[in-house]
Design a protein around this motif. Structure first.
Motif, PDB file in Angstrom:
ATOM      1  N   VAL A   1       0.867  -1.250   0.146  1.00  0.00           N
ATOM      2  CA  VAL A   1      -0.034   0.160   0.070  1.00  0.00           C
ATOM      3  C   VAL A   1       0.829   1.196  -0.136  1.00  0.00           C
ATOM      4  CG1 VAL A   1      -1.691   1.363   1.218  1.00  0.00           C
ATOM      5  CG2 VAL A   1      -2.047  -1.159   1.248  1.00  0.00           C
ATOM      6  N   GLU A   2       0.623   2.175  -1.018  1.00  0.00           N
ATOM      7  CA  GLU A   2       1.381   3.332  -1.231  1.00  0.00           C
ATOM      8  C   GLU A   2       0.619   4.500  -0.634  1.00  0.00           C
ATOM      9  OE1 GLU A   2       3.657   6.207  -4.709  1.00  0.00           O
ATOM     10  OE2 GLU A   2       2.537   3.986  -5.181  1.00  0.00           O
ATOM     11  N   ILE A   3       1.331   5.443   0.250  1.00  0.00           N
ATOM     12  CA  ILE A   3       0.792   6.459   0.650  1.00  0.00           C
ATOM     13  C   ILE A   3       1.188   7.744   0.046  1.00  0.00           C
ATOM     14  CG2 ILE A   3       0.111   8.014   2.640  1.00  0.00           C
ATOM     15  CD1 ILE A   3      -0.050   5.488   4.660  1.00  0.00           C
ATOM     16  N   VAL A   4       0.428   8.611  -0.748  1.00  0.00           N
ATOM     17  CA  VAL A   4       1.009   9.694  -1.517  1.00  0.00           C
ATOM     18  C   VAL A   4       0.210  10.901  -0.972  1.00  0.00           C
ATOM     19  CG1 VAL A   4       1.146  10.880  -3.728  1.00  0.00           C
ATOM     20  CG2 VAL A   4       1.173   8.125  -3.492  1.00  0.00           C
ATOM     21  N   PRO A   5       0.959  12.007  -0.496  1.00  0.00           N
ATOM     22  CA  PRO A   5       2.531  12.051  -0.314  1.00  0.00           C
ATOM     23  C   PRO A   5       3.065  11.122   0.759  1.00  0.00           C
ATOM     24  CG  PRO A   5       1.364  14.257  -0.329  1.00  0.00           C
ATOM     25  CD  PRO A   5       0.522  13.189   0.231  1.00  0.00           C
TER      26      PRO A   5
ATOM     27  N   GLU B   1      -4.039  21.942  -6.361  1.00  0.00           N
ATOM     28  CA  GLU B   1      -3.679  20.688  -5.498  1.00  0.00           C
ATOM     29  C   GLU B   1      -2.352  20.222  -5.784  1.00  0.00           C
ATOM     30  OE1 GLU B   1      -3.490  17.451  -3.067  1.00  0.00           O
ATOM     31  OE2 GLU B   1      -4.919  19.363  -3.086  1.00  0.00           O
ATOM     32  N   SER B   2      -1.486  20.554  -4.865  1.00  0.00           N
ATOM     33  CA  SER B   2      -0.080  20.262  -4.811  1.00  0.00           C
ATOM     34  C   SER B   2      -0.024  19.451  -3.619  1.00  0.00           C
ATOM     35  CB  SER B   2       0.909  21.522  -4.735  1.00  0.00           C
ATOM     36  OG  SER B   2       2.250  21.217  -4.898  1.00  0.00           O
ATOM     37  N   GLN B   3       0.655  18.433  -4.019  1.00  0.00           N
ATOM     38  CA  GLN B   3       0.986  17.377  -3.080  1.00  0.00           C
ATOM     39  C   GLN B   3       1.417  17.841  -1.814  1.00  0.00           C
ATOM     40  OE1 GLN B   3       2.886  13.917  -4.728  1.00  0.00           O
ATOM     41  NE2 GLN B   3       1.469  13.139  -6.011  1.00  0.00           N
ATOM     42  N   GLY B   4       0.747  17.577  -0.568  1.00  0.00           N
ATOM     43  CA  GLY B   4       1.469  17.925   0.653  1.00  0.00           C
ATOM     44  C   GLY B   4       1.177  19.336   1.092  1.00  0.00           C
ATOM     45  N   ARG B   5       0.379  20.152   0.342  1.00  0.00           N
ATOM     46  CA  ARG B   5       0.019  21.488   0.662  1.00  0.00           C
ATOM     47  C   ARG B   5      -1.201  21.761   0.720  1.00  0.00           C
ATOM     48  NH1 ARG B   5       3.508  25.278  -3.100  1.00  0.00           N
ATOM     49  NH2 ARG B   5       2.464  26.728  -1.758  1.00  0.00           N
ATOM     50  N   ASP B   6      -1.725  22.672   1.388  1.00  0.00           N
ATOM     51  CA  ASP B   6      -3.367  23.061   1.693  1.00  0.00           C
ATOM     52  C   ASP B   6      -3.408  24.212   0.404  1.00  0.00           C
ATOM     53  OD1 ASP B   6      -3.534  21.556   3.796  1.00  0.00           O
ATOM     54  OD2 ASP B   6      -3.633  23.207   5.000  1.00  0.00           O
ATOM     55  N   ILE B   7      -4.572  24.327   0.141  1.00  0.00           N
ATOM     56  CA  ILE B   7      -5.084  25.202  -1.003  1.00  0.00           C
ATOM     57  C   ILE B   7      -5.750  26.480  -0.452  1.00  0.00           C
ATOM     58  CG2 ILE B   7      -6.685  25.285  -2.588  1.00  0.00           C
ATOM     59  CD1 ILE B   7      -6.453  22.530  -3.421  1.00  0.00           C
ATOM     60  N   LYS B   8      -5.300  27.649  -0.855  1.00  0.00           N
ATOM     61  CA  LYS B   8      -5.869  28.813  -0.369  1.00  0.00           C
ATOM     62  C   LYS B   8      -6.958  29.283  -1.532  1.00  0.00           C
ATOM     63  CE  LYS B   8      -2.066  30.887   1.982  1.00  0.00           C
ATOM     64  NZ  LYS B   8      -0.982  32.125   2.153  1.00  0.00           N
ATOM     65  N   MET B   9      -8.252  29.436  -1.022  1.00  0.00           N
ATOM     66  CA  MET B   9      -9.243  30.063  -2.055  1.00  0.00           C
ATOM     67  C   MET B   9      -8.595  31.244  -2.609  1.00  0.00           C
ATOM     68  SD  MET B   9     -11.588  27.931  -2.428  1.00  0.00           S
ATOM     69  CE  MET B   9     -12.240  29.271  -3.519  1.00  0.00           C
ATOM     70  N   ASP B  10      -9.156  31.490  -3.941  1.00  0.00           N
ATOM     71  CA  ASP B  10      -8.910  32.779  -4.679  1.00  0.00           C
ATOM     72  C   ASP B  10      -9.884  32.891  -5.666  1.00  0.00           C
ATOM     73  OD1 ASP B  10      -7.595  34.390  -6.369  1.00  0.00           O
ATOM     74  OD2 ASP B  10      -5.513  33.650  -6.014  1.00  0.00           O
ATOM     75  N   ASP B  11     -10.572  33.756  -5.588  1.00  0.00           N
ATOM     76  CA  ASP B  11     -11.749  33.883  -6.532  1.00  0.00           C
ATOM     77  C   ASP B  11     -11.054  34.292  -7.789  1.00  0.00           C
ATOM     78  OD1 ASP B  11     -13.386  33.251  -4.599  1.00  0.00           O
ATOM     79  OD2 ASP B  11     -14.843  34.541  -4.687  1.00  0.00           O
TER      80      ASP B  11
ATOM     81  N   LEU C   1      -0.259  11.091  -9.659  1.00  0.00           N
ATOM     82  CA  LEU C   1      -1.271  11.783  -9.006  1.00  0.00           C
ATOM     83  C   LEU C   1      -0.970  13.380  -8.804  1.00  0.00           C
ATOM     84  CD1 LEU C   1      -2.424   9.248  -6.508  1.00  0.00           C
ATOM     85  CD2 LEU C   1      -3.498   9.616  -8.773  1.00  0.00           C
ATOM     86  N   ARG C   2      -0.073  13.951  -9.636  1.00  0.00           N
ATOM     87  CA  ARG C   2       0.432  15.227  -9.565  1.00  0.00           C
ATOM     88  C   ARG C   2      -0.860  16.041 -10.412  1.00  0.00           C
ATOM     89  NH1 ARG C   2       4.951  16.116  -7.034  1.00  0.00           N
ATOM     90  NH2 ARG C   2       6.096  14.441  -6.519  1.00  0.00           N
ATOM     91  N   PHE C   3      -1.706  16.389  -9.782  1.00  0.00           N
ATOM     92  CA  PHE C   3      -2.819  17.032 -10.307  1.00  0.00           C
ATOM     93  C   PHE C   3      -2.482  18.323 -10.675  1.00  0.00           C
ATOM     94  CE2 PHE C   3      -4.969  13.660  -7.483  1.00  0.00           C
ATOM     95  CZ  PHE C   3      -5.736  13.035  -8.426  1.00  0.00           C
ATOM     96  N   ASP C   4      -1.928  19.135  -9.989  1.00  0.00           N
ATOM     97  CA  ASP C   4      -1.460  20.531 -10.320  1.00  0.00           C
ATOM     98  C   ASP C   4      -0.497  20.462 -11.699  1.00  0.00           C
ATOM     99  OD1 ASP C   4       0.743  19.206  -9.306  1.00  0.00           O
ATOM    100  OD2 ASP C   4       1.341  21.098  -8.062  1.00  0.00           O
ATOM    101  N   ALA C   5       0.236  19.632 -11.789  1.00  0.00           N
ATOM    102  CA  ALA C   5       1.020  19.458 -13.028  1.00  0.00           C
ATOM    103  C   ALA C   5       0.254  19.033 -14.327  1.00  0.00           C
ATOM    104  CB  ALA C   5       2.148  18.436 -12.719  1.00  0.00           C
ATOM    105  N   ALA C   6      -0.757  18.051 -14.046  1.00  0.00           N
ATOM    106  CA  ALA C   6      -1.586  17.798 -15.010  1.00  0.00           C
ATOM    107  C   ALA C   6      -2.489  18.908 -15.462  1.00  0.00           C
ATOM    108  CB  ALA C   6      -2.640  16.483 -14.599  1.00  0.00           C
ATOM    109  N   ALA C   7      -2.992  19.611 -14.575  1.00  0.00           N
ATOM    110  CA  ALA C   7      -3.758  20.837 -14.943  1.00  0.00           C
ATOM    111  C   ALA C   7      -2.999  21.805 -15.927  1.00  0.00           C
ATOM    112  CB  ALA C   7      -4.442  21.368 -13.659  1.00  0.00           C
ATOM    113  N   ASN C   8      -1.955  22.080 -15.002  1.00  0.00           N
ATOM    114  CA  ASN C   8      -1.084  23.145 -15.912  1.00  0.00           C
ATOM    115  C   ASN C   8      -0.503  22.676 -17.240  1.00  0.00           C
ATOM    116  OD1 ASN C   8      -1.318  25.244 -13.801  1.00  0.00           O
ATOM    117  ND2 ASN C   8       0.309  24.097 -12.533  1.00  0.00           N
ATOM    118  N   THR C   9      -0.234  21.630 -17.264  1.00  0.00           N
ATOM    119  CA  THR C   9       0.318  21.042 -18.776  1.00  0.00           C
ATOM    120  C   THR C   9      -0.885  21.099 -19.782  1.00  0.00           C
ATOM    121  OG1 THR C   9       1.502  19.187 -17.768  1.00  0.00           O
ATOM    122  CG2 THR C   9       0.720  18.909 -19.896  1.00  0.00           C
TER     123      THR C   9
END
Length: 902
Positions: A414-418, A589-599, A661-669
């Motif tokens: 079982v792999e835990i990410v991060p 969504e960057s692994q290991g970090r919280d998200i700050k809301m930004d309208d 599961l690097r969602f930020d990298a995928a979205a930015n790509t």
């Protein structure tokens, strides 16, 4: 044939129409019996719940993976359902009864439970409707509920099996007790709040004339809960504390009760804190409970001084004075309680040690207690202070069940990410405590235990089986308690598929492929699913666990109703569209970090959707429609060969990012491919030369964009896909994943990237020097490389249109003021005589540079000052950092501009 798009992009109309279509047509789970399975279970939200911003993040990430794997041809199953939410749901129904001047106890248990089912059928679907608005492509045809009959059977079987294996037992221990709801609650349901309180100091007299080494005839103790002294059973001191070594094993006599209690040595007592002596109330404090056990007190012997409503009751030794009996633990509704009376009596008897404080004028004053701010546990639903309460409950031997999950994570099954969360996981699992699974409620899975007249328990799947165990004629009474909802939800990955029956779904979709969860339920849900999965099936419920962070307010603060900073995701969907909110969640969504809301960012992603909409309209206006091939069309033009290569690279980068599961990298790509490469460059480069080849390549590229962007922005991509051609029987949601069957063309890539670099450099230079963007300039390249020669020769019209350079000379530039720009290894000199006032421009740039450099230095000084960083408001520090970054960038930009002028 394409269908013309409206000028305006309207997310609301599109979202409602497409979601209904997808669901009605069964497109969330198309028939793919021979396909490779891919399975995710949705963390079941409470049936009472409404969509909050954390749900929006959690479900967006899951939907991205499900839509991605569905496009890749897999039998993608996203299990959806709700949790019966024992306490929350019972409270909702009880409040409805109270509003009608009615109450639960006016009904039989069966009748009340029937009322809860009625509420569930009428009002329990709020959050599932809201998940649809987010675009969640769940298998609604099999929507689950933790109180469904098949699920309840799984819960009861697990309980009985654990009991028969000695892994569930009944014990007397401390629990988090909610005196308002009159039930035990889990740690997750406890909220700690800072409350203004007091710290009292007492004298406990030593027995039989015993004195300390310094001659004192008492031991000083301190507490924030003086009422608990009515059930004190010991005083603890550190075994190495020289002040008390002579009295360990002796006794003190408690004021008020007269109880004689021992002085015990225990490392829980800290010699550096206060007097170093600690009063021990094992029946009302979690730390004291452990000290009491080490001192030899059995839980059954520990004194309890409170009833289920936290009112004082008589202890087993009968020593609580009658005047205290029936009082609430502390002041409530303006009426003094046991706390206030204990302090009064101790003060009268001389056992209260006053606190000496100083006024603002420096004068000493005597107070009963030291004022303190105290971290106090409250029930998140009952809203009252939680009481550690000694009671008989059912417990799971979590220590034994935790062994296999610990091993599974250690050996990589079982792999835990991060990966950083592994340390936290091991720390909790290796120190795990017995899990209290009983709750004093009517709504939930009733514990399958029956008792005879002597209190002996018979655990069975049915009353008939329990009766068979007890023997004919033995009167049995069923346990009134229900199971903790975390117990049932721990079976979610398998029971939702039909376990314990060996269904086709279990065979194909268990274990699941991935669990996406907030880190805050790692222990309450994720770890327990691992325990139960291993126990019930011998398999881990999934091979990979992804833990995302919290969504925080714009200033980084945790969202809470009391702060008034909670963000409603449905409001954001109304304002910007679901696609924009989803893309924001993914991109941030960057692994290991919280998200700050930004309208502003969400608005920016709405603009991104609009840009794609307008790009599609441009294509339609130029006869560019849907592609007829998954593979890339044949291409001879460099610009077309280049964009095909860009699709190849984007697809590879997307696959790699989602695999990790690097969602930020995928979205930015995909964002940068759509915005920068396709819209800003490809469409500009092909203007005026859109032949049949280019129509085919542009249409194919646009289709690949729809496919790659679909997991992130499903609504707009499905709408544009449908409008690009007649393909009602081939919806995007079930189309194939990108498969260009092509390679990057190095020559085309070099040519177009060189052209883009030249255009970008010229535009930047013009902007820095205040030259009008549309101004056409003459350029000289004294030593051109072969690439420069070929690109300029083949793309002279494009260079004139985009870079506004004409003519370009492969020769030395004339003397005079000029600016230099570079493209790859090639340097271009652009004369500026007559274009701008060189001296005035230099003066302007130097003045601006001086101002920015001064401001950057000032801000650097503030940010290097620890006092400012630590003491200033977080938003002030954040602004200083942003301003410093801005002025630092300005310095670099202005220096570059001056350098261009020579």
């Amino acid at each position: 044939m394409s269908t013309e798009l409206p000028k305006t992009f309207d997310p609301a109309e599109i979202e409602a129409r497409w979601y209904t279509h997808w669901e009605n047509e069964g497109l969330f789970r198309p028939e793919r019996p021979d396909a490779e399975p891919y399975t995710i279970v949705n963390p079941p939200p409470n049936v009472t719940g409404s969509l909050h911003i954390g749900h929006a993040l959690d479900n967006t990430l899951q939907d991205i993976m499900i839509r991605y794997e569905r496009l890749r041809g897999k039998d993608a199953l996203w299990v959806v359902g709700t949790d019966h939410a024992g306490i929350a749901t019972q409270m909702v129904v009880e409040r409805q009864l109270e509003a009608k001047q009615d109450k639960r106890t006016n009904y039989s248990r069966e009748d009340f439970v029937a009322k809860v089912w009625e509420w569930k059928e009428e009002s329990g679907g709020t959050i599932t409707r809201q998940l649809r608005r987010l675009g969640c492509s769940m298998d609604w045809s099999r929507e689950q509920f933790t109180m469904d009959e098949h699920f309840s059977n799984a819960v009861l079987k697990t309980f009985v099996d654990l009991y028969n294996d000695g892994l569930i037992y009944r014990d007397k221990r401390l629990v988090n007790w909610d005196p308002k709801l009159k039930t035990a609650i889990s740690d997750l349901e406890v909220e700690t709040q800072d409350v203004k309180g007091s710290f009292w100091h007492f004298r406990y007299p030593l027995e039989d004339g015993v004195t300390l080494a310094d001659g004192r005839d008492h031991i000083e103790v301190a507490t924030t809960r003086p009422e608990t002294m009515l059930a004190d059973m010991a005083v603890a001191v550190h075994p190495d504390d020289e002040r008390y070594k002579s009295v360990v094993g002796k006794h003190v006599v408690l004021p008020i009760t007269g109880r004689c209690v021992p002085i015990v040595a225990d490392e829980h007592a800290d010699p550096e804190l206060g007097s170093g002596a600690v009063k021990i109330t094992p029946g009302h404090d979690f730390n004291d409970f452990e000290v009491g056990k080490r001192a030899g007190f059995k839980p059954a012997e520990m004194l309890n001084m409170l009833d289920a409503e936290a009112n004082v009751c008589q202890t087993a030794d009968g020593l609580v004075p009658e005047e205290f009996l029936g009082l609430h633990r502390f002041k409530r509704d303006g009426v003094d309680g046991a706390r206030e009376l204990v302090v009064q009596r101790l003060k009268e008897s001389g056992h209260l040690i006053p606190h000496i404080a100083k006024t603002k004028k420096g004068e000493e004053q005597e107070l009963d207690a030291e004022p303190r701010t105290i971290a106090t546990p409250f029930g998140d639903r009952g809203g009252v202070v939680i009481e550690p309460w000694l009671t008989d409950q059912w417990y799971v031997d979590a220590e034994t069940l935790a062994k296999k999950p610990i091993e599974a994570v250690k050996n990589g099954d079982v792999e835990i990410v991060p990966k950083a969360w592994e340390k936290t996981f091991f720390n909790w699992m290796e120190n795990i405590q017995p899990w209290c699974v009983s709750r004093q409620l009517w709504w939930g899975h009733r514990i399958p235990a029956w008792y005879d007249g002597d209190g002996k328990a018979y655990v069975a799947l049915s009353e008939a089986e329990a009766q068979a165990q007890a023997g004919e004629g033995v009167a049995l009474t069923r346990d009134d308690d229900v199971l903790d909802t975390w117990f049932s939800s721990a079976l979610w990955p398998s029971a939702t598929l039909g376990w314990p029956e060996q269904t086709d779904l279990v065979a194909k979709h268990y274990p699941n492929d991935l669990l996406i969860s907030g880190f805050d339920i790692l222990f309450f849900w994720d770890a327990r699913m691992l325990m139960m999965g291993q126990y019930n099936t011998g398999k881990n419920p999934w091979p990979k666990l992804y833990l995302h962070g919290l969504v925080r307010a714009a200033d980084g603060a945790k969202m809470s109703k009391s702060k008034g900073n909670v963000v409603d995701p449905l409001g954001l969907i109304d304002q910007y569209g679901a696609d924009a909110l989803r893309f924001f969640m993914a991109a941030m969504e960057s692994q290991g970090r919280d998200i700050k809301m930004d309208d502003k960012r969400i608005e920016g992603y709405r603009n991104f959707a609009t840009k794609l909409w307008n790009a599609t309209r441009f294509c339609q206006s130029n006869g560019i429609g849907a592609s007829s091939s998954i593979a890339a069309p044949a291409a001879s033009h460099a610009v077309n060969r280049w964009i095909i290569g860009e699709v190849v690279e984007t697809k590879e980068a997307l696959d790699a990012a989602l695999a990790e599961l690097r969602f930020d990298a995928a979205a930015n790509t995909i964002y940068h491919f759509v915005w920068d490469r396709f819209c800003d460059w490809y469409l500009e480069l092909i203007k005026g030369q859109i032949d049949e080849e280019t129509k085919a390549v542009a249409g194919w590229t646009l289709d690949q964009i729809f496919v790659m962007l679909h997991p992130f922005m499903p609504f707009i991509t499905e709408e544009l896909w449908s409008k690009q051609g007649e393909r009602a029987n081939h919806p995007l949601i079930t189309a194939g994943w990108v498969d260009p069957q092509a390679e990057v063309d190095p020559a085309a890539k070099a040519e177009i990237d060189w052209l883009i670099a030249l255009t970008g450099a010229v535009r930047t230079a013009k902007n820095e020097l205040g030259i009008a963007p549309g101004a056409k300039l003459e350029a000289f390249c004294p030593a051109p490389g072969e690439l420069a020669k070929s690109v300029v020769e083949a793309n002279a019209a494009a260079i004139e249109r985009l870079a506004r350079l004409t003519p370009i000379h492969f020769a030395e530039a004339p003397d005079g003021a000029a600016m230099q720009v570079a493209a790859g290894e090639d340097a271009f000199v652009i004369p500026l005589e007559g274009i701008i006032d060189i001296a005035a421009e230099k003066a302007r740039l130097e003045k601006a540079l001086e101002a920015s450099a001064k401001e950057a230095k000032s801000l650097e000084g503030r940010l290097s000052n620890a006092n400012f960083v630590e003491r200033a408001k977080p938003e002030a520090v954040e602004k200083a950092r942003a301003d410093h970054a801005h002025h630092t960038a300005e310095v670099a930009r202005l220096e570059a501009a001056l350098a261009r002028l020579g």
